[in-house]
Design a protein around this motif. Structure first.
Motif, PDB file in Angstrom:
ATOM      1  N   ASP A   1      -1.181  86.461 136.937  1.00  0.00           N
ATOM      2  CA  ASP A   1      -1.907  86.134 138.003  1.00  0.00           C
ATOM      3  C   ASP A   1      -3.674  85.836 137.535  1.00  0.00           C
ATOM      4  O   ASP A   1      -4.192  85.287 138.256  1.00  0.00           O
ATOM      5  N   GLU A   2      -3.731  86.377 136.312  1.00  0.00           N
ATOM      6  CA  GLU A   2      -5.154  86.350 135.891  1.00  0.00           C
ATOM      7  C   GLU A   2      -5.031  86.280 134.305  1.00  0.00           C
ATOM      8  O   GLU A   2      -4.127  86.964 133.662  1.00  0.00           O
ATOM      9  N   PRO A   3      -6.082  85.883 133.538  1.00  0.00           N
ATOM     10  CA  PRO A   3      -5.877  85.345 132.273  1.00  0.00           C
ATOM     11  C   PRO A   3      -6.593  86.691 131.557  1.00  0.00           C
ATOM     12  O   PRO A   3      -7.029  87.832 132.314  1.00  0.00           O
ATOM     13  N   PHE A   4      -6.647  86.731 130.215  1.00  0.00           N
ATOM     14  CA  PHE A   4      -7.194  87.724 129.441  1.00  0.00           C
ATOM     15  C   PHE A   4      -8.708  87.722 129.603  1.00  0.00           C
ATOM     16  O   PHE A   4      -9.464  86.866 129.644  1.00  0.00           O
ATOM     17  N   ALA A   5      -9.350  89.225 129.954  1.00  0.00           N
ATOM     18  CA  ALA A   5     -10.461  89.329 130.430  1.00  0.00           C
ATOM     19  C   ALA A   5     -11.623  89.797 129.164  1.00  0.00           C
ATOM     20  O   ALA A   5     -12.611  89.630 129.298  1.00  0.00           O
TER      21      ALA A   5
ATOM     22  N   MET B   1       0.653  97.482 127.014  1.00  0.00           N
ATOM     23  CA  MET B   1       0.007  96.894 125.909  1.00  0.00           C
ATOM     24  C   MET B   1       0.503  95.523 125.570  1.00  0.00           C
ATOM     25  O   MET B   1      -0.114  94.451 125.286  1.00  0.00           O
ATOM     26  N   GLN B   2       1.944  95.325 125.560  1.00  0.00           N
ATOM     27  CA  GLN B   2       2.619  94.208 125.409  1.00  0.00           C
ATOM     28  C   GLN B   2       2.028  92.926 126.285  1.00  0.00           C
ATOM     29  O   GLN B   2       1.706  91.870 125.828  1.00  0.00           O
ATOM     30  N   ARG B   3       1.891  93.408 127.615  1.00  0.00           N
ATOM     31  CA  ARG B   3       1.458  92.481 128.690  1.00  0.00           C
ATOM     32  C   ARG B   3      -0.071  92.001 128.177  1.00  0.00           C
ATOM     33  O   ARG B   3      -0.342  90.851 128.257  1.00  0.00           O
ATOM     34  N   GLN B   4      -1.023  92.972 128.066  1.00  0.00           N
ATOM     35  CA  GLN B   4      -2.454  92.575 127.433  1.00  0.00           C
ATOM     36  C   GLN B   4      -2.426  91.656 126.018  1.00  0.00           C
ATOM     37  O   GLN B   4      -3.118  90.714 126.107  1.00  0.00           O
ATOM     38  N   GLU B   5      -1.483  91.955 125.132  1.00  0.00           N
ATOM     39  CA  GLU B   5      -1.342  91.235 124.014  1.00  0.00           C
ATOM     40  C   GLU B   5      -0.971  89.635 124.358  1.00  0.00           C
ATOM     41  O   GLU B   5      -1.369  88.783 123.837  1.00  0.00           O
ATOM     42  N   ALA B   6      -0.084  89.751 125.409  1.00  0.00           N
ATOM     43  CA  ALA B   6       0.534  88.393 125.674  1.00  0.00           C
ATOM     44  C   ALA B   6      -0.549  87.616 126.377  1.00  0.00           C
ATOM     45  O   ALA B   6      -0.631  86.299 126.155  1.00  0.00           O
ATOM     46  N   GLN B   7      -1.278  88.094 127.229  1.00  0.00           N
ATOM     47  CA  GLN B   7      -2.555  87.469 127.751  1.00  0.00           C
ATOM     48  C   GLN B   7      -3.509  86.899 126.810  1.00  0.00           C
ATOM     49  O   GLN B   7      -4.071  85.943 126.752  1.00  0.00           O
ATOM     50  N   GLN B   8      -3.721  87.671 125.605  1.00  0.00           N
ATOM     51  CA  GLN B   8      -4.857  87.481 124.774  1.00  0.00           C
ATOM     52  C   GLN B   8      -4.180  86.397 123.928  1.00  0.00           C
ATOM     53  O   GLN B   8      -4.665  85.354 123.401  1.00  0.00           O
TER      54      GLN B   8
END
Length: 520
Positions: free
Chosen positions: A42-46, A1-8
């Motif tokens: 490797d990829e941005p928030f989708a 979850m923290q990874r996705q929050e950082a991408q966002q």
């Protein structure tokens, strides 16, 4: 979850940069990729971004710094390390220095210098170089005194290092690069434990008196649009006629800003004497509003008025329409003050050390433009002598004031804005508790063997209790302490005044004015 929050958070941050004009539409992919690289994605928030546009970068920055801690970009969760990563992140959203300079010059040419400084100041705030979230924590009030309303701040915007960081910093070698925090090489610098990161710093080159100087804003903005003007090279501060020429030149180019220089001697000088610099900004200080006691003229300087200002420090205000005449008058007054002694007023221009004369007299000069476009220069007379009674300085905060402030009285405080240490926030809160009935705190503070934070205030606390007791309402106690601190600040300025605001002091001040060739 923290990874996705950082991408966002990355996505939110680059759109904030776009909305605030830090980056252009064509920089969006590039800026995103730089941040993805930093945080090893490797990829941005989708997903879809939700919420209102950001008014500041603090929220996504906090999430990215938390994630950076988790993946080892910083070794521990302290303000110092978080600030190092903060500047590194925002540095990836900044225009190049040359782009910032070109934009400043273009705006100054097309819309005027005030529009250019407005734009540059906005960049310094939106980039989080000026930490407005911290500045907002500062405690501020005005206090009426015999000299007008003094401005009092307890400064909380400058982060304090923890004991571990202080110990680690002491183990580091002395700084070689940049030589100090004012050097131009700070632009883009990553920082270290004993030097702040400056990837989000930008500076504007200026020419003052035909010399290369640079203009930036202070990250701690003690007042509105607090700017720093510093020499291109790491050269020590030295007050000369050229100093006055630079100050007048600056206000000729930036008529909406004042500018001033700290004195150039220890004790009465600024905190950084190793790099020549000035401070300015868009603020009306209490000194500027102080009343005039008397006015004088000099036969050699037609059009110049010298005014004795009603102020706890010793201030002569020179006013003229012609900056060149004002320059000559200011330099003449300065040279006469440097050599002036009046033993009856405890003023000695020189002492002797190993057979050589040691100078003690200098000035703090401040220049501004009047509403009519004329020039005003406040010449604040300073002397840095010490003696057995006052080893920290005869004209320096005396020891009975050190529980409030013991540091040098620099340019900003000369003008009536107190910058008091952050420790006072809690200490004054505790004293307010004590005055409103906290007997345990009272006993601790007044105990002969107390080593707590209130021990430095023991004498003052005793006086307060004697005058006001310990049954005040909390709000009443807080108001009383604000008034007391404001009045103490006026007293501190009085300690720094070489001619006191008394009958004898004013007569001594007039003796100097007459000796300089001025007549009422």
């Amino acid at each position: 979850m923290q990874r996705q929050e950082a991408q966002q958070a990355i996505e939110r941050l680059i759109h904030y940069g776009l909305e605030q004009g830090m980056i252009d539409w064509y920089d969006l992919d590039y800026s995103r990729n730089r941040l993805l690289e930093l945080f090893r994605f490797d990829e941005p928030f989708a997903g879809q971004l939700d919420g209102e546009p950001l008014s500041g970068p603090q929220e996504p920055l906090a999430k990215l710094i938390d994630y950076g801690l988790a993946i080892g970009l910083i070794p521990e969760n302290s303000d110092t390390y978080r600030d190092l990563l903060d500047a590194r992140i925002m540095g990836l959203l900044m225009p190049r220095p040359s782009e910032t300079i070109a934009k400043f010059r273009q705006t100054a040419e097309s819309q005027g210098i005030q529009a250019a400084t407005d734009e540059f100041y906005k960049l310094s705030v939106t980039s989080n170089y000026i930490r407005m979230d911290r500045v907002a924590q500062n405690i501020y009030w005005t206090q009426p005194t015999d000299f007008g309303d003094m401005e009092i701040t307890i400064n909380l915007s400058k982060p304090e290092k923890n004991p571990k960081e202080i110990a680690m910093a002491k183990l580091l070698p002395p700084p070689i690069y940049p030589k100090c925090q004012l050097c131009r090489e700070n632009v883009g610098y990553a920082g270290r434990l004993n030097h702040p990161a400056r990837q989000n710093l930008r500076v504007i080159p200026l020419e003052l008196n035909g010399e290369p100087w640079l203009f930036q804003y202070s990250p701690y903005v003690y007042y509105n649009e607090h700017c720093i003007v510093f020499h291109h090279d790491h050269v020590p501060m030295k007050l000369t006629k050229e100093t006055f020429k630079r100050l007048l030149d600056f206000t000729g180019r930036f008529p909406h800003y004042f500018i001033g220089s700290n004195a150039d001697l220890p004790i009465v000088g600024g905190s950084i004497l190793t790099h020549d610099h000035f401070q300015g900004g868009r603020h009306t200080f209490p000194l500027e509003k102080a009343p005039i006691e008397a006015s004088f003229r000099h036969p050699d300087f037609a059009g110049v008025t010298a005014s004795l200002v009603h102020w706890p420090m010793s201030v002569l205000r020179l006013s003229a329409q012609d900056p060149q005449v004002l320059l000559e008058a200011a330099d003449d007054l300065y040279e006469k003050w440097k050599a002036y002694s009046d033993p009856a007023a405890d003023i000695l221009a020189f002492s002797e050390s190993d057979g050589s004369p040691v100078p003690h007299n200098t000035v703090t000069p401040i220049v501004r433009r009047g509403a009519d476009g004329g020039y005003e220069m406040d010449i604040v007379l300073r002397n840095n002598r010490t003696n057995g009674e006052h080893p920290e300085g005869i004209f320096h905060p005396h020891r009975e004031m050190h529980h409030i402030k013991k540091e040098n009285i620099g340019l900003i405080e000369v003008m009536g804005l107190a910058i008091l240490p952050g420790r006072l926030k809690q200490e004054l809160a505790d004293i307010a508790d004590l005055l409103s009935g906290n007997d345990e705190l009272r006993e601790q503070a007044l105990s002969a063997d107390s080593a707590g934070p209130l021990a430095v205030h023991a004498l003052w606390i005793g006086e307060l209790i004697e005058r006001h007791g310990t049954k005040l309402a909390r709000e009443q106690a807080e108001a009383l302490l604000r008034e007391e601190v404001g009045r103490k600040f006026a007293e501190i300025l009085g300690h720094a005044g070489v001619f006191k605001v008394s009958d004898n002091g004013r007569e001594a001040f007039r003796r100097f004015i007459r000796s300089a060739g001025y007549r009422e």
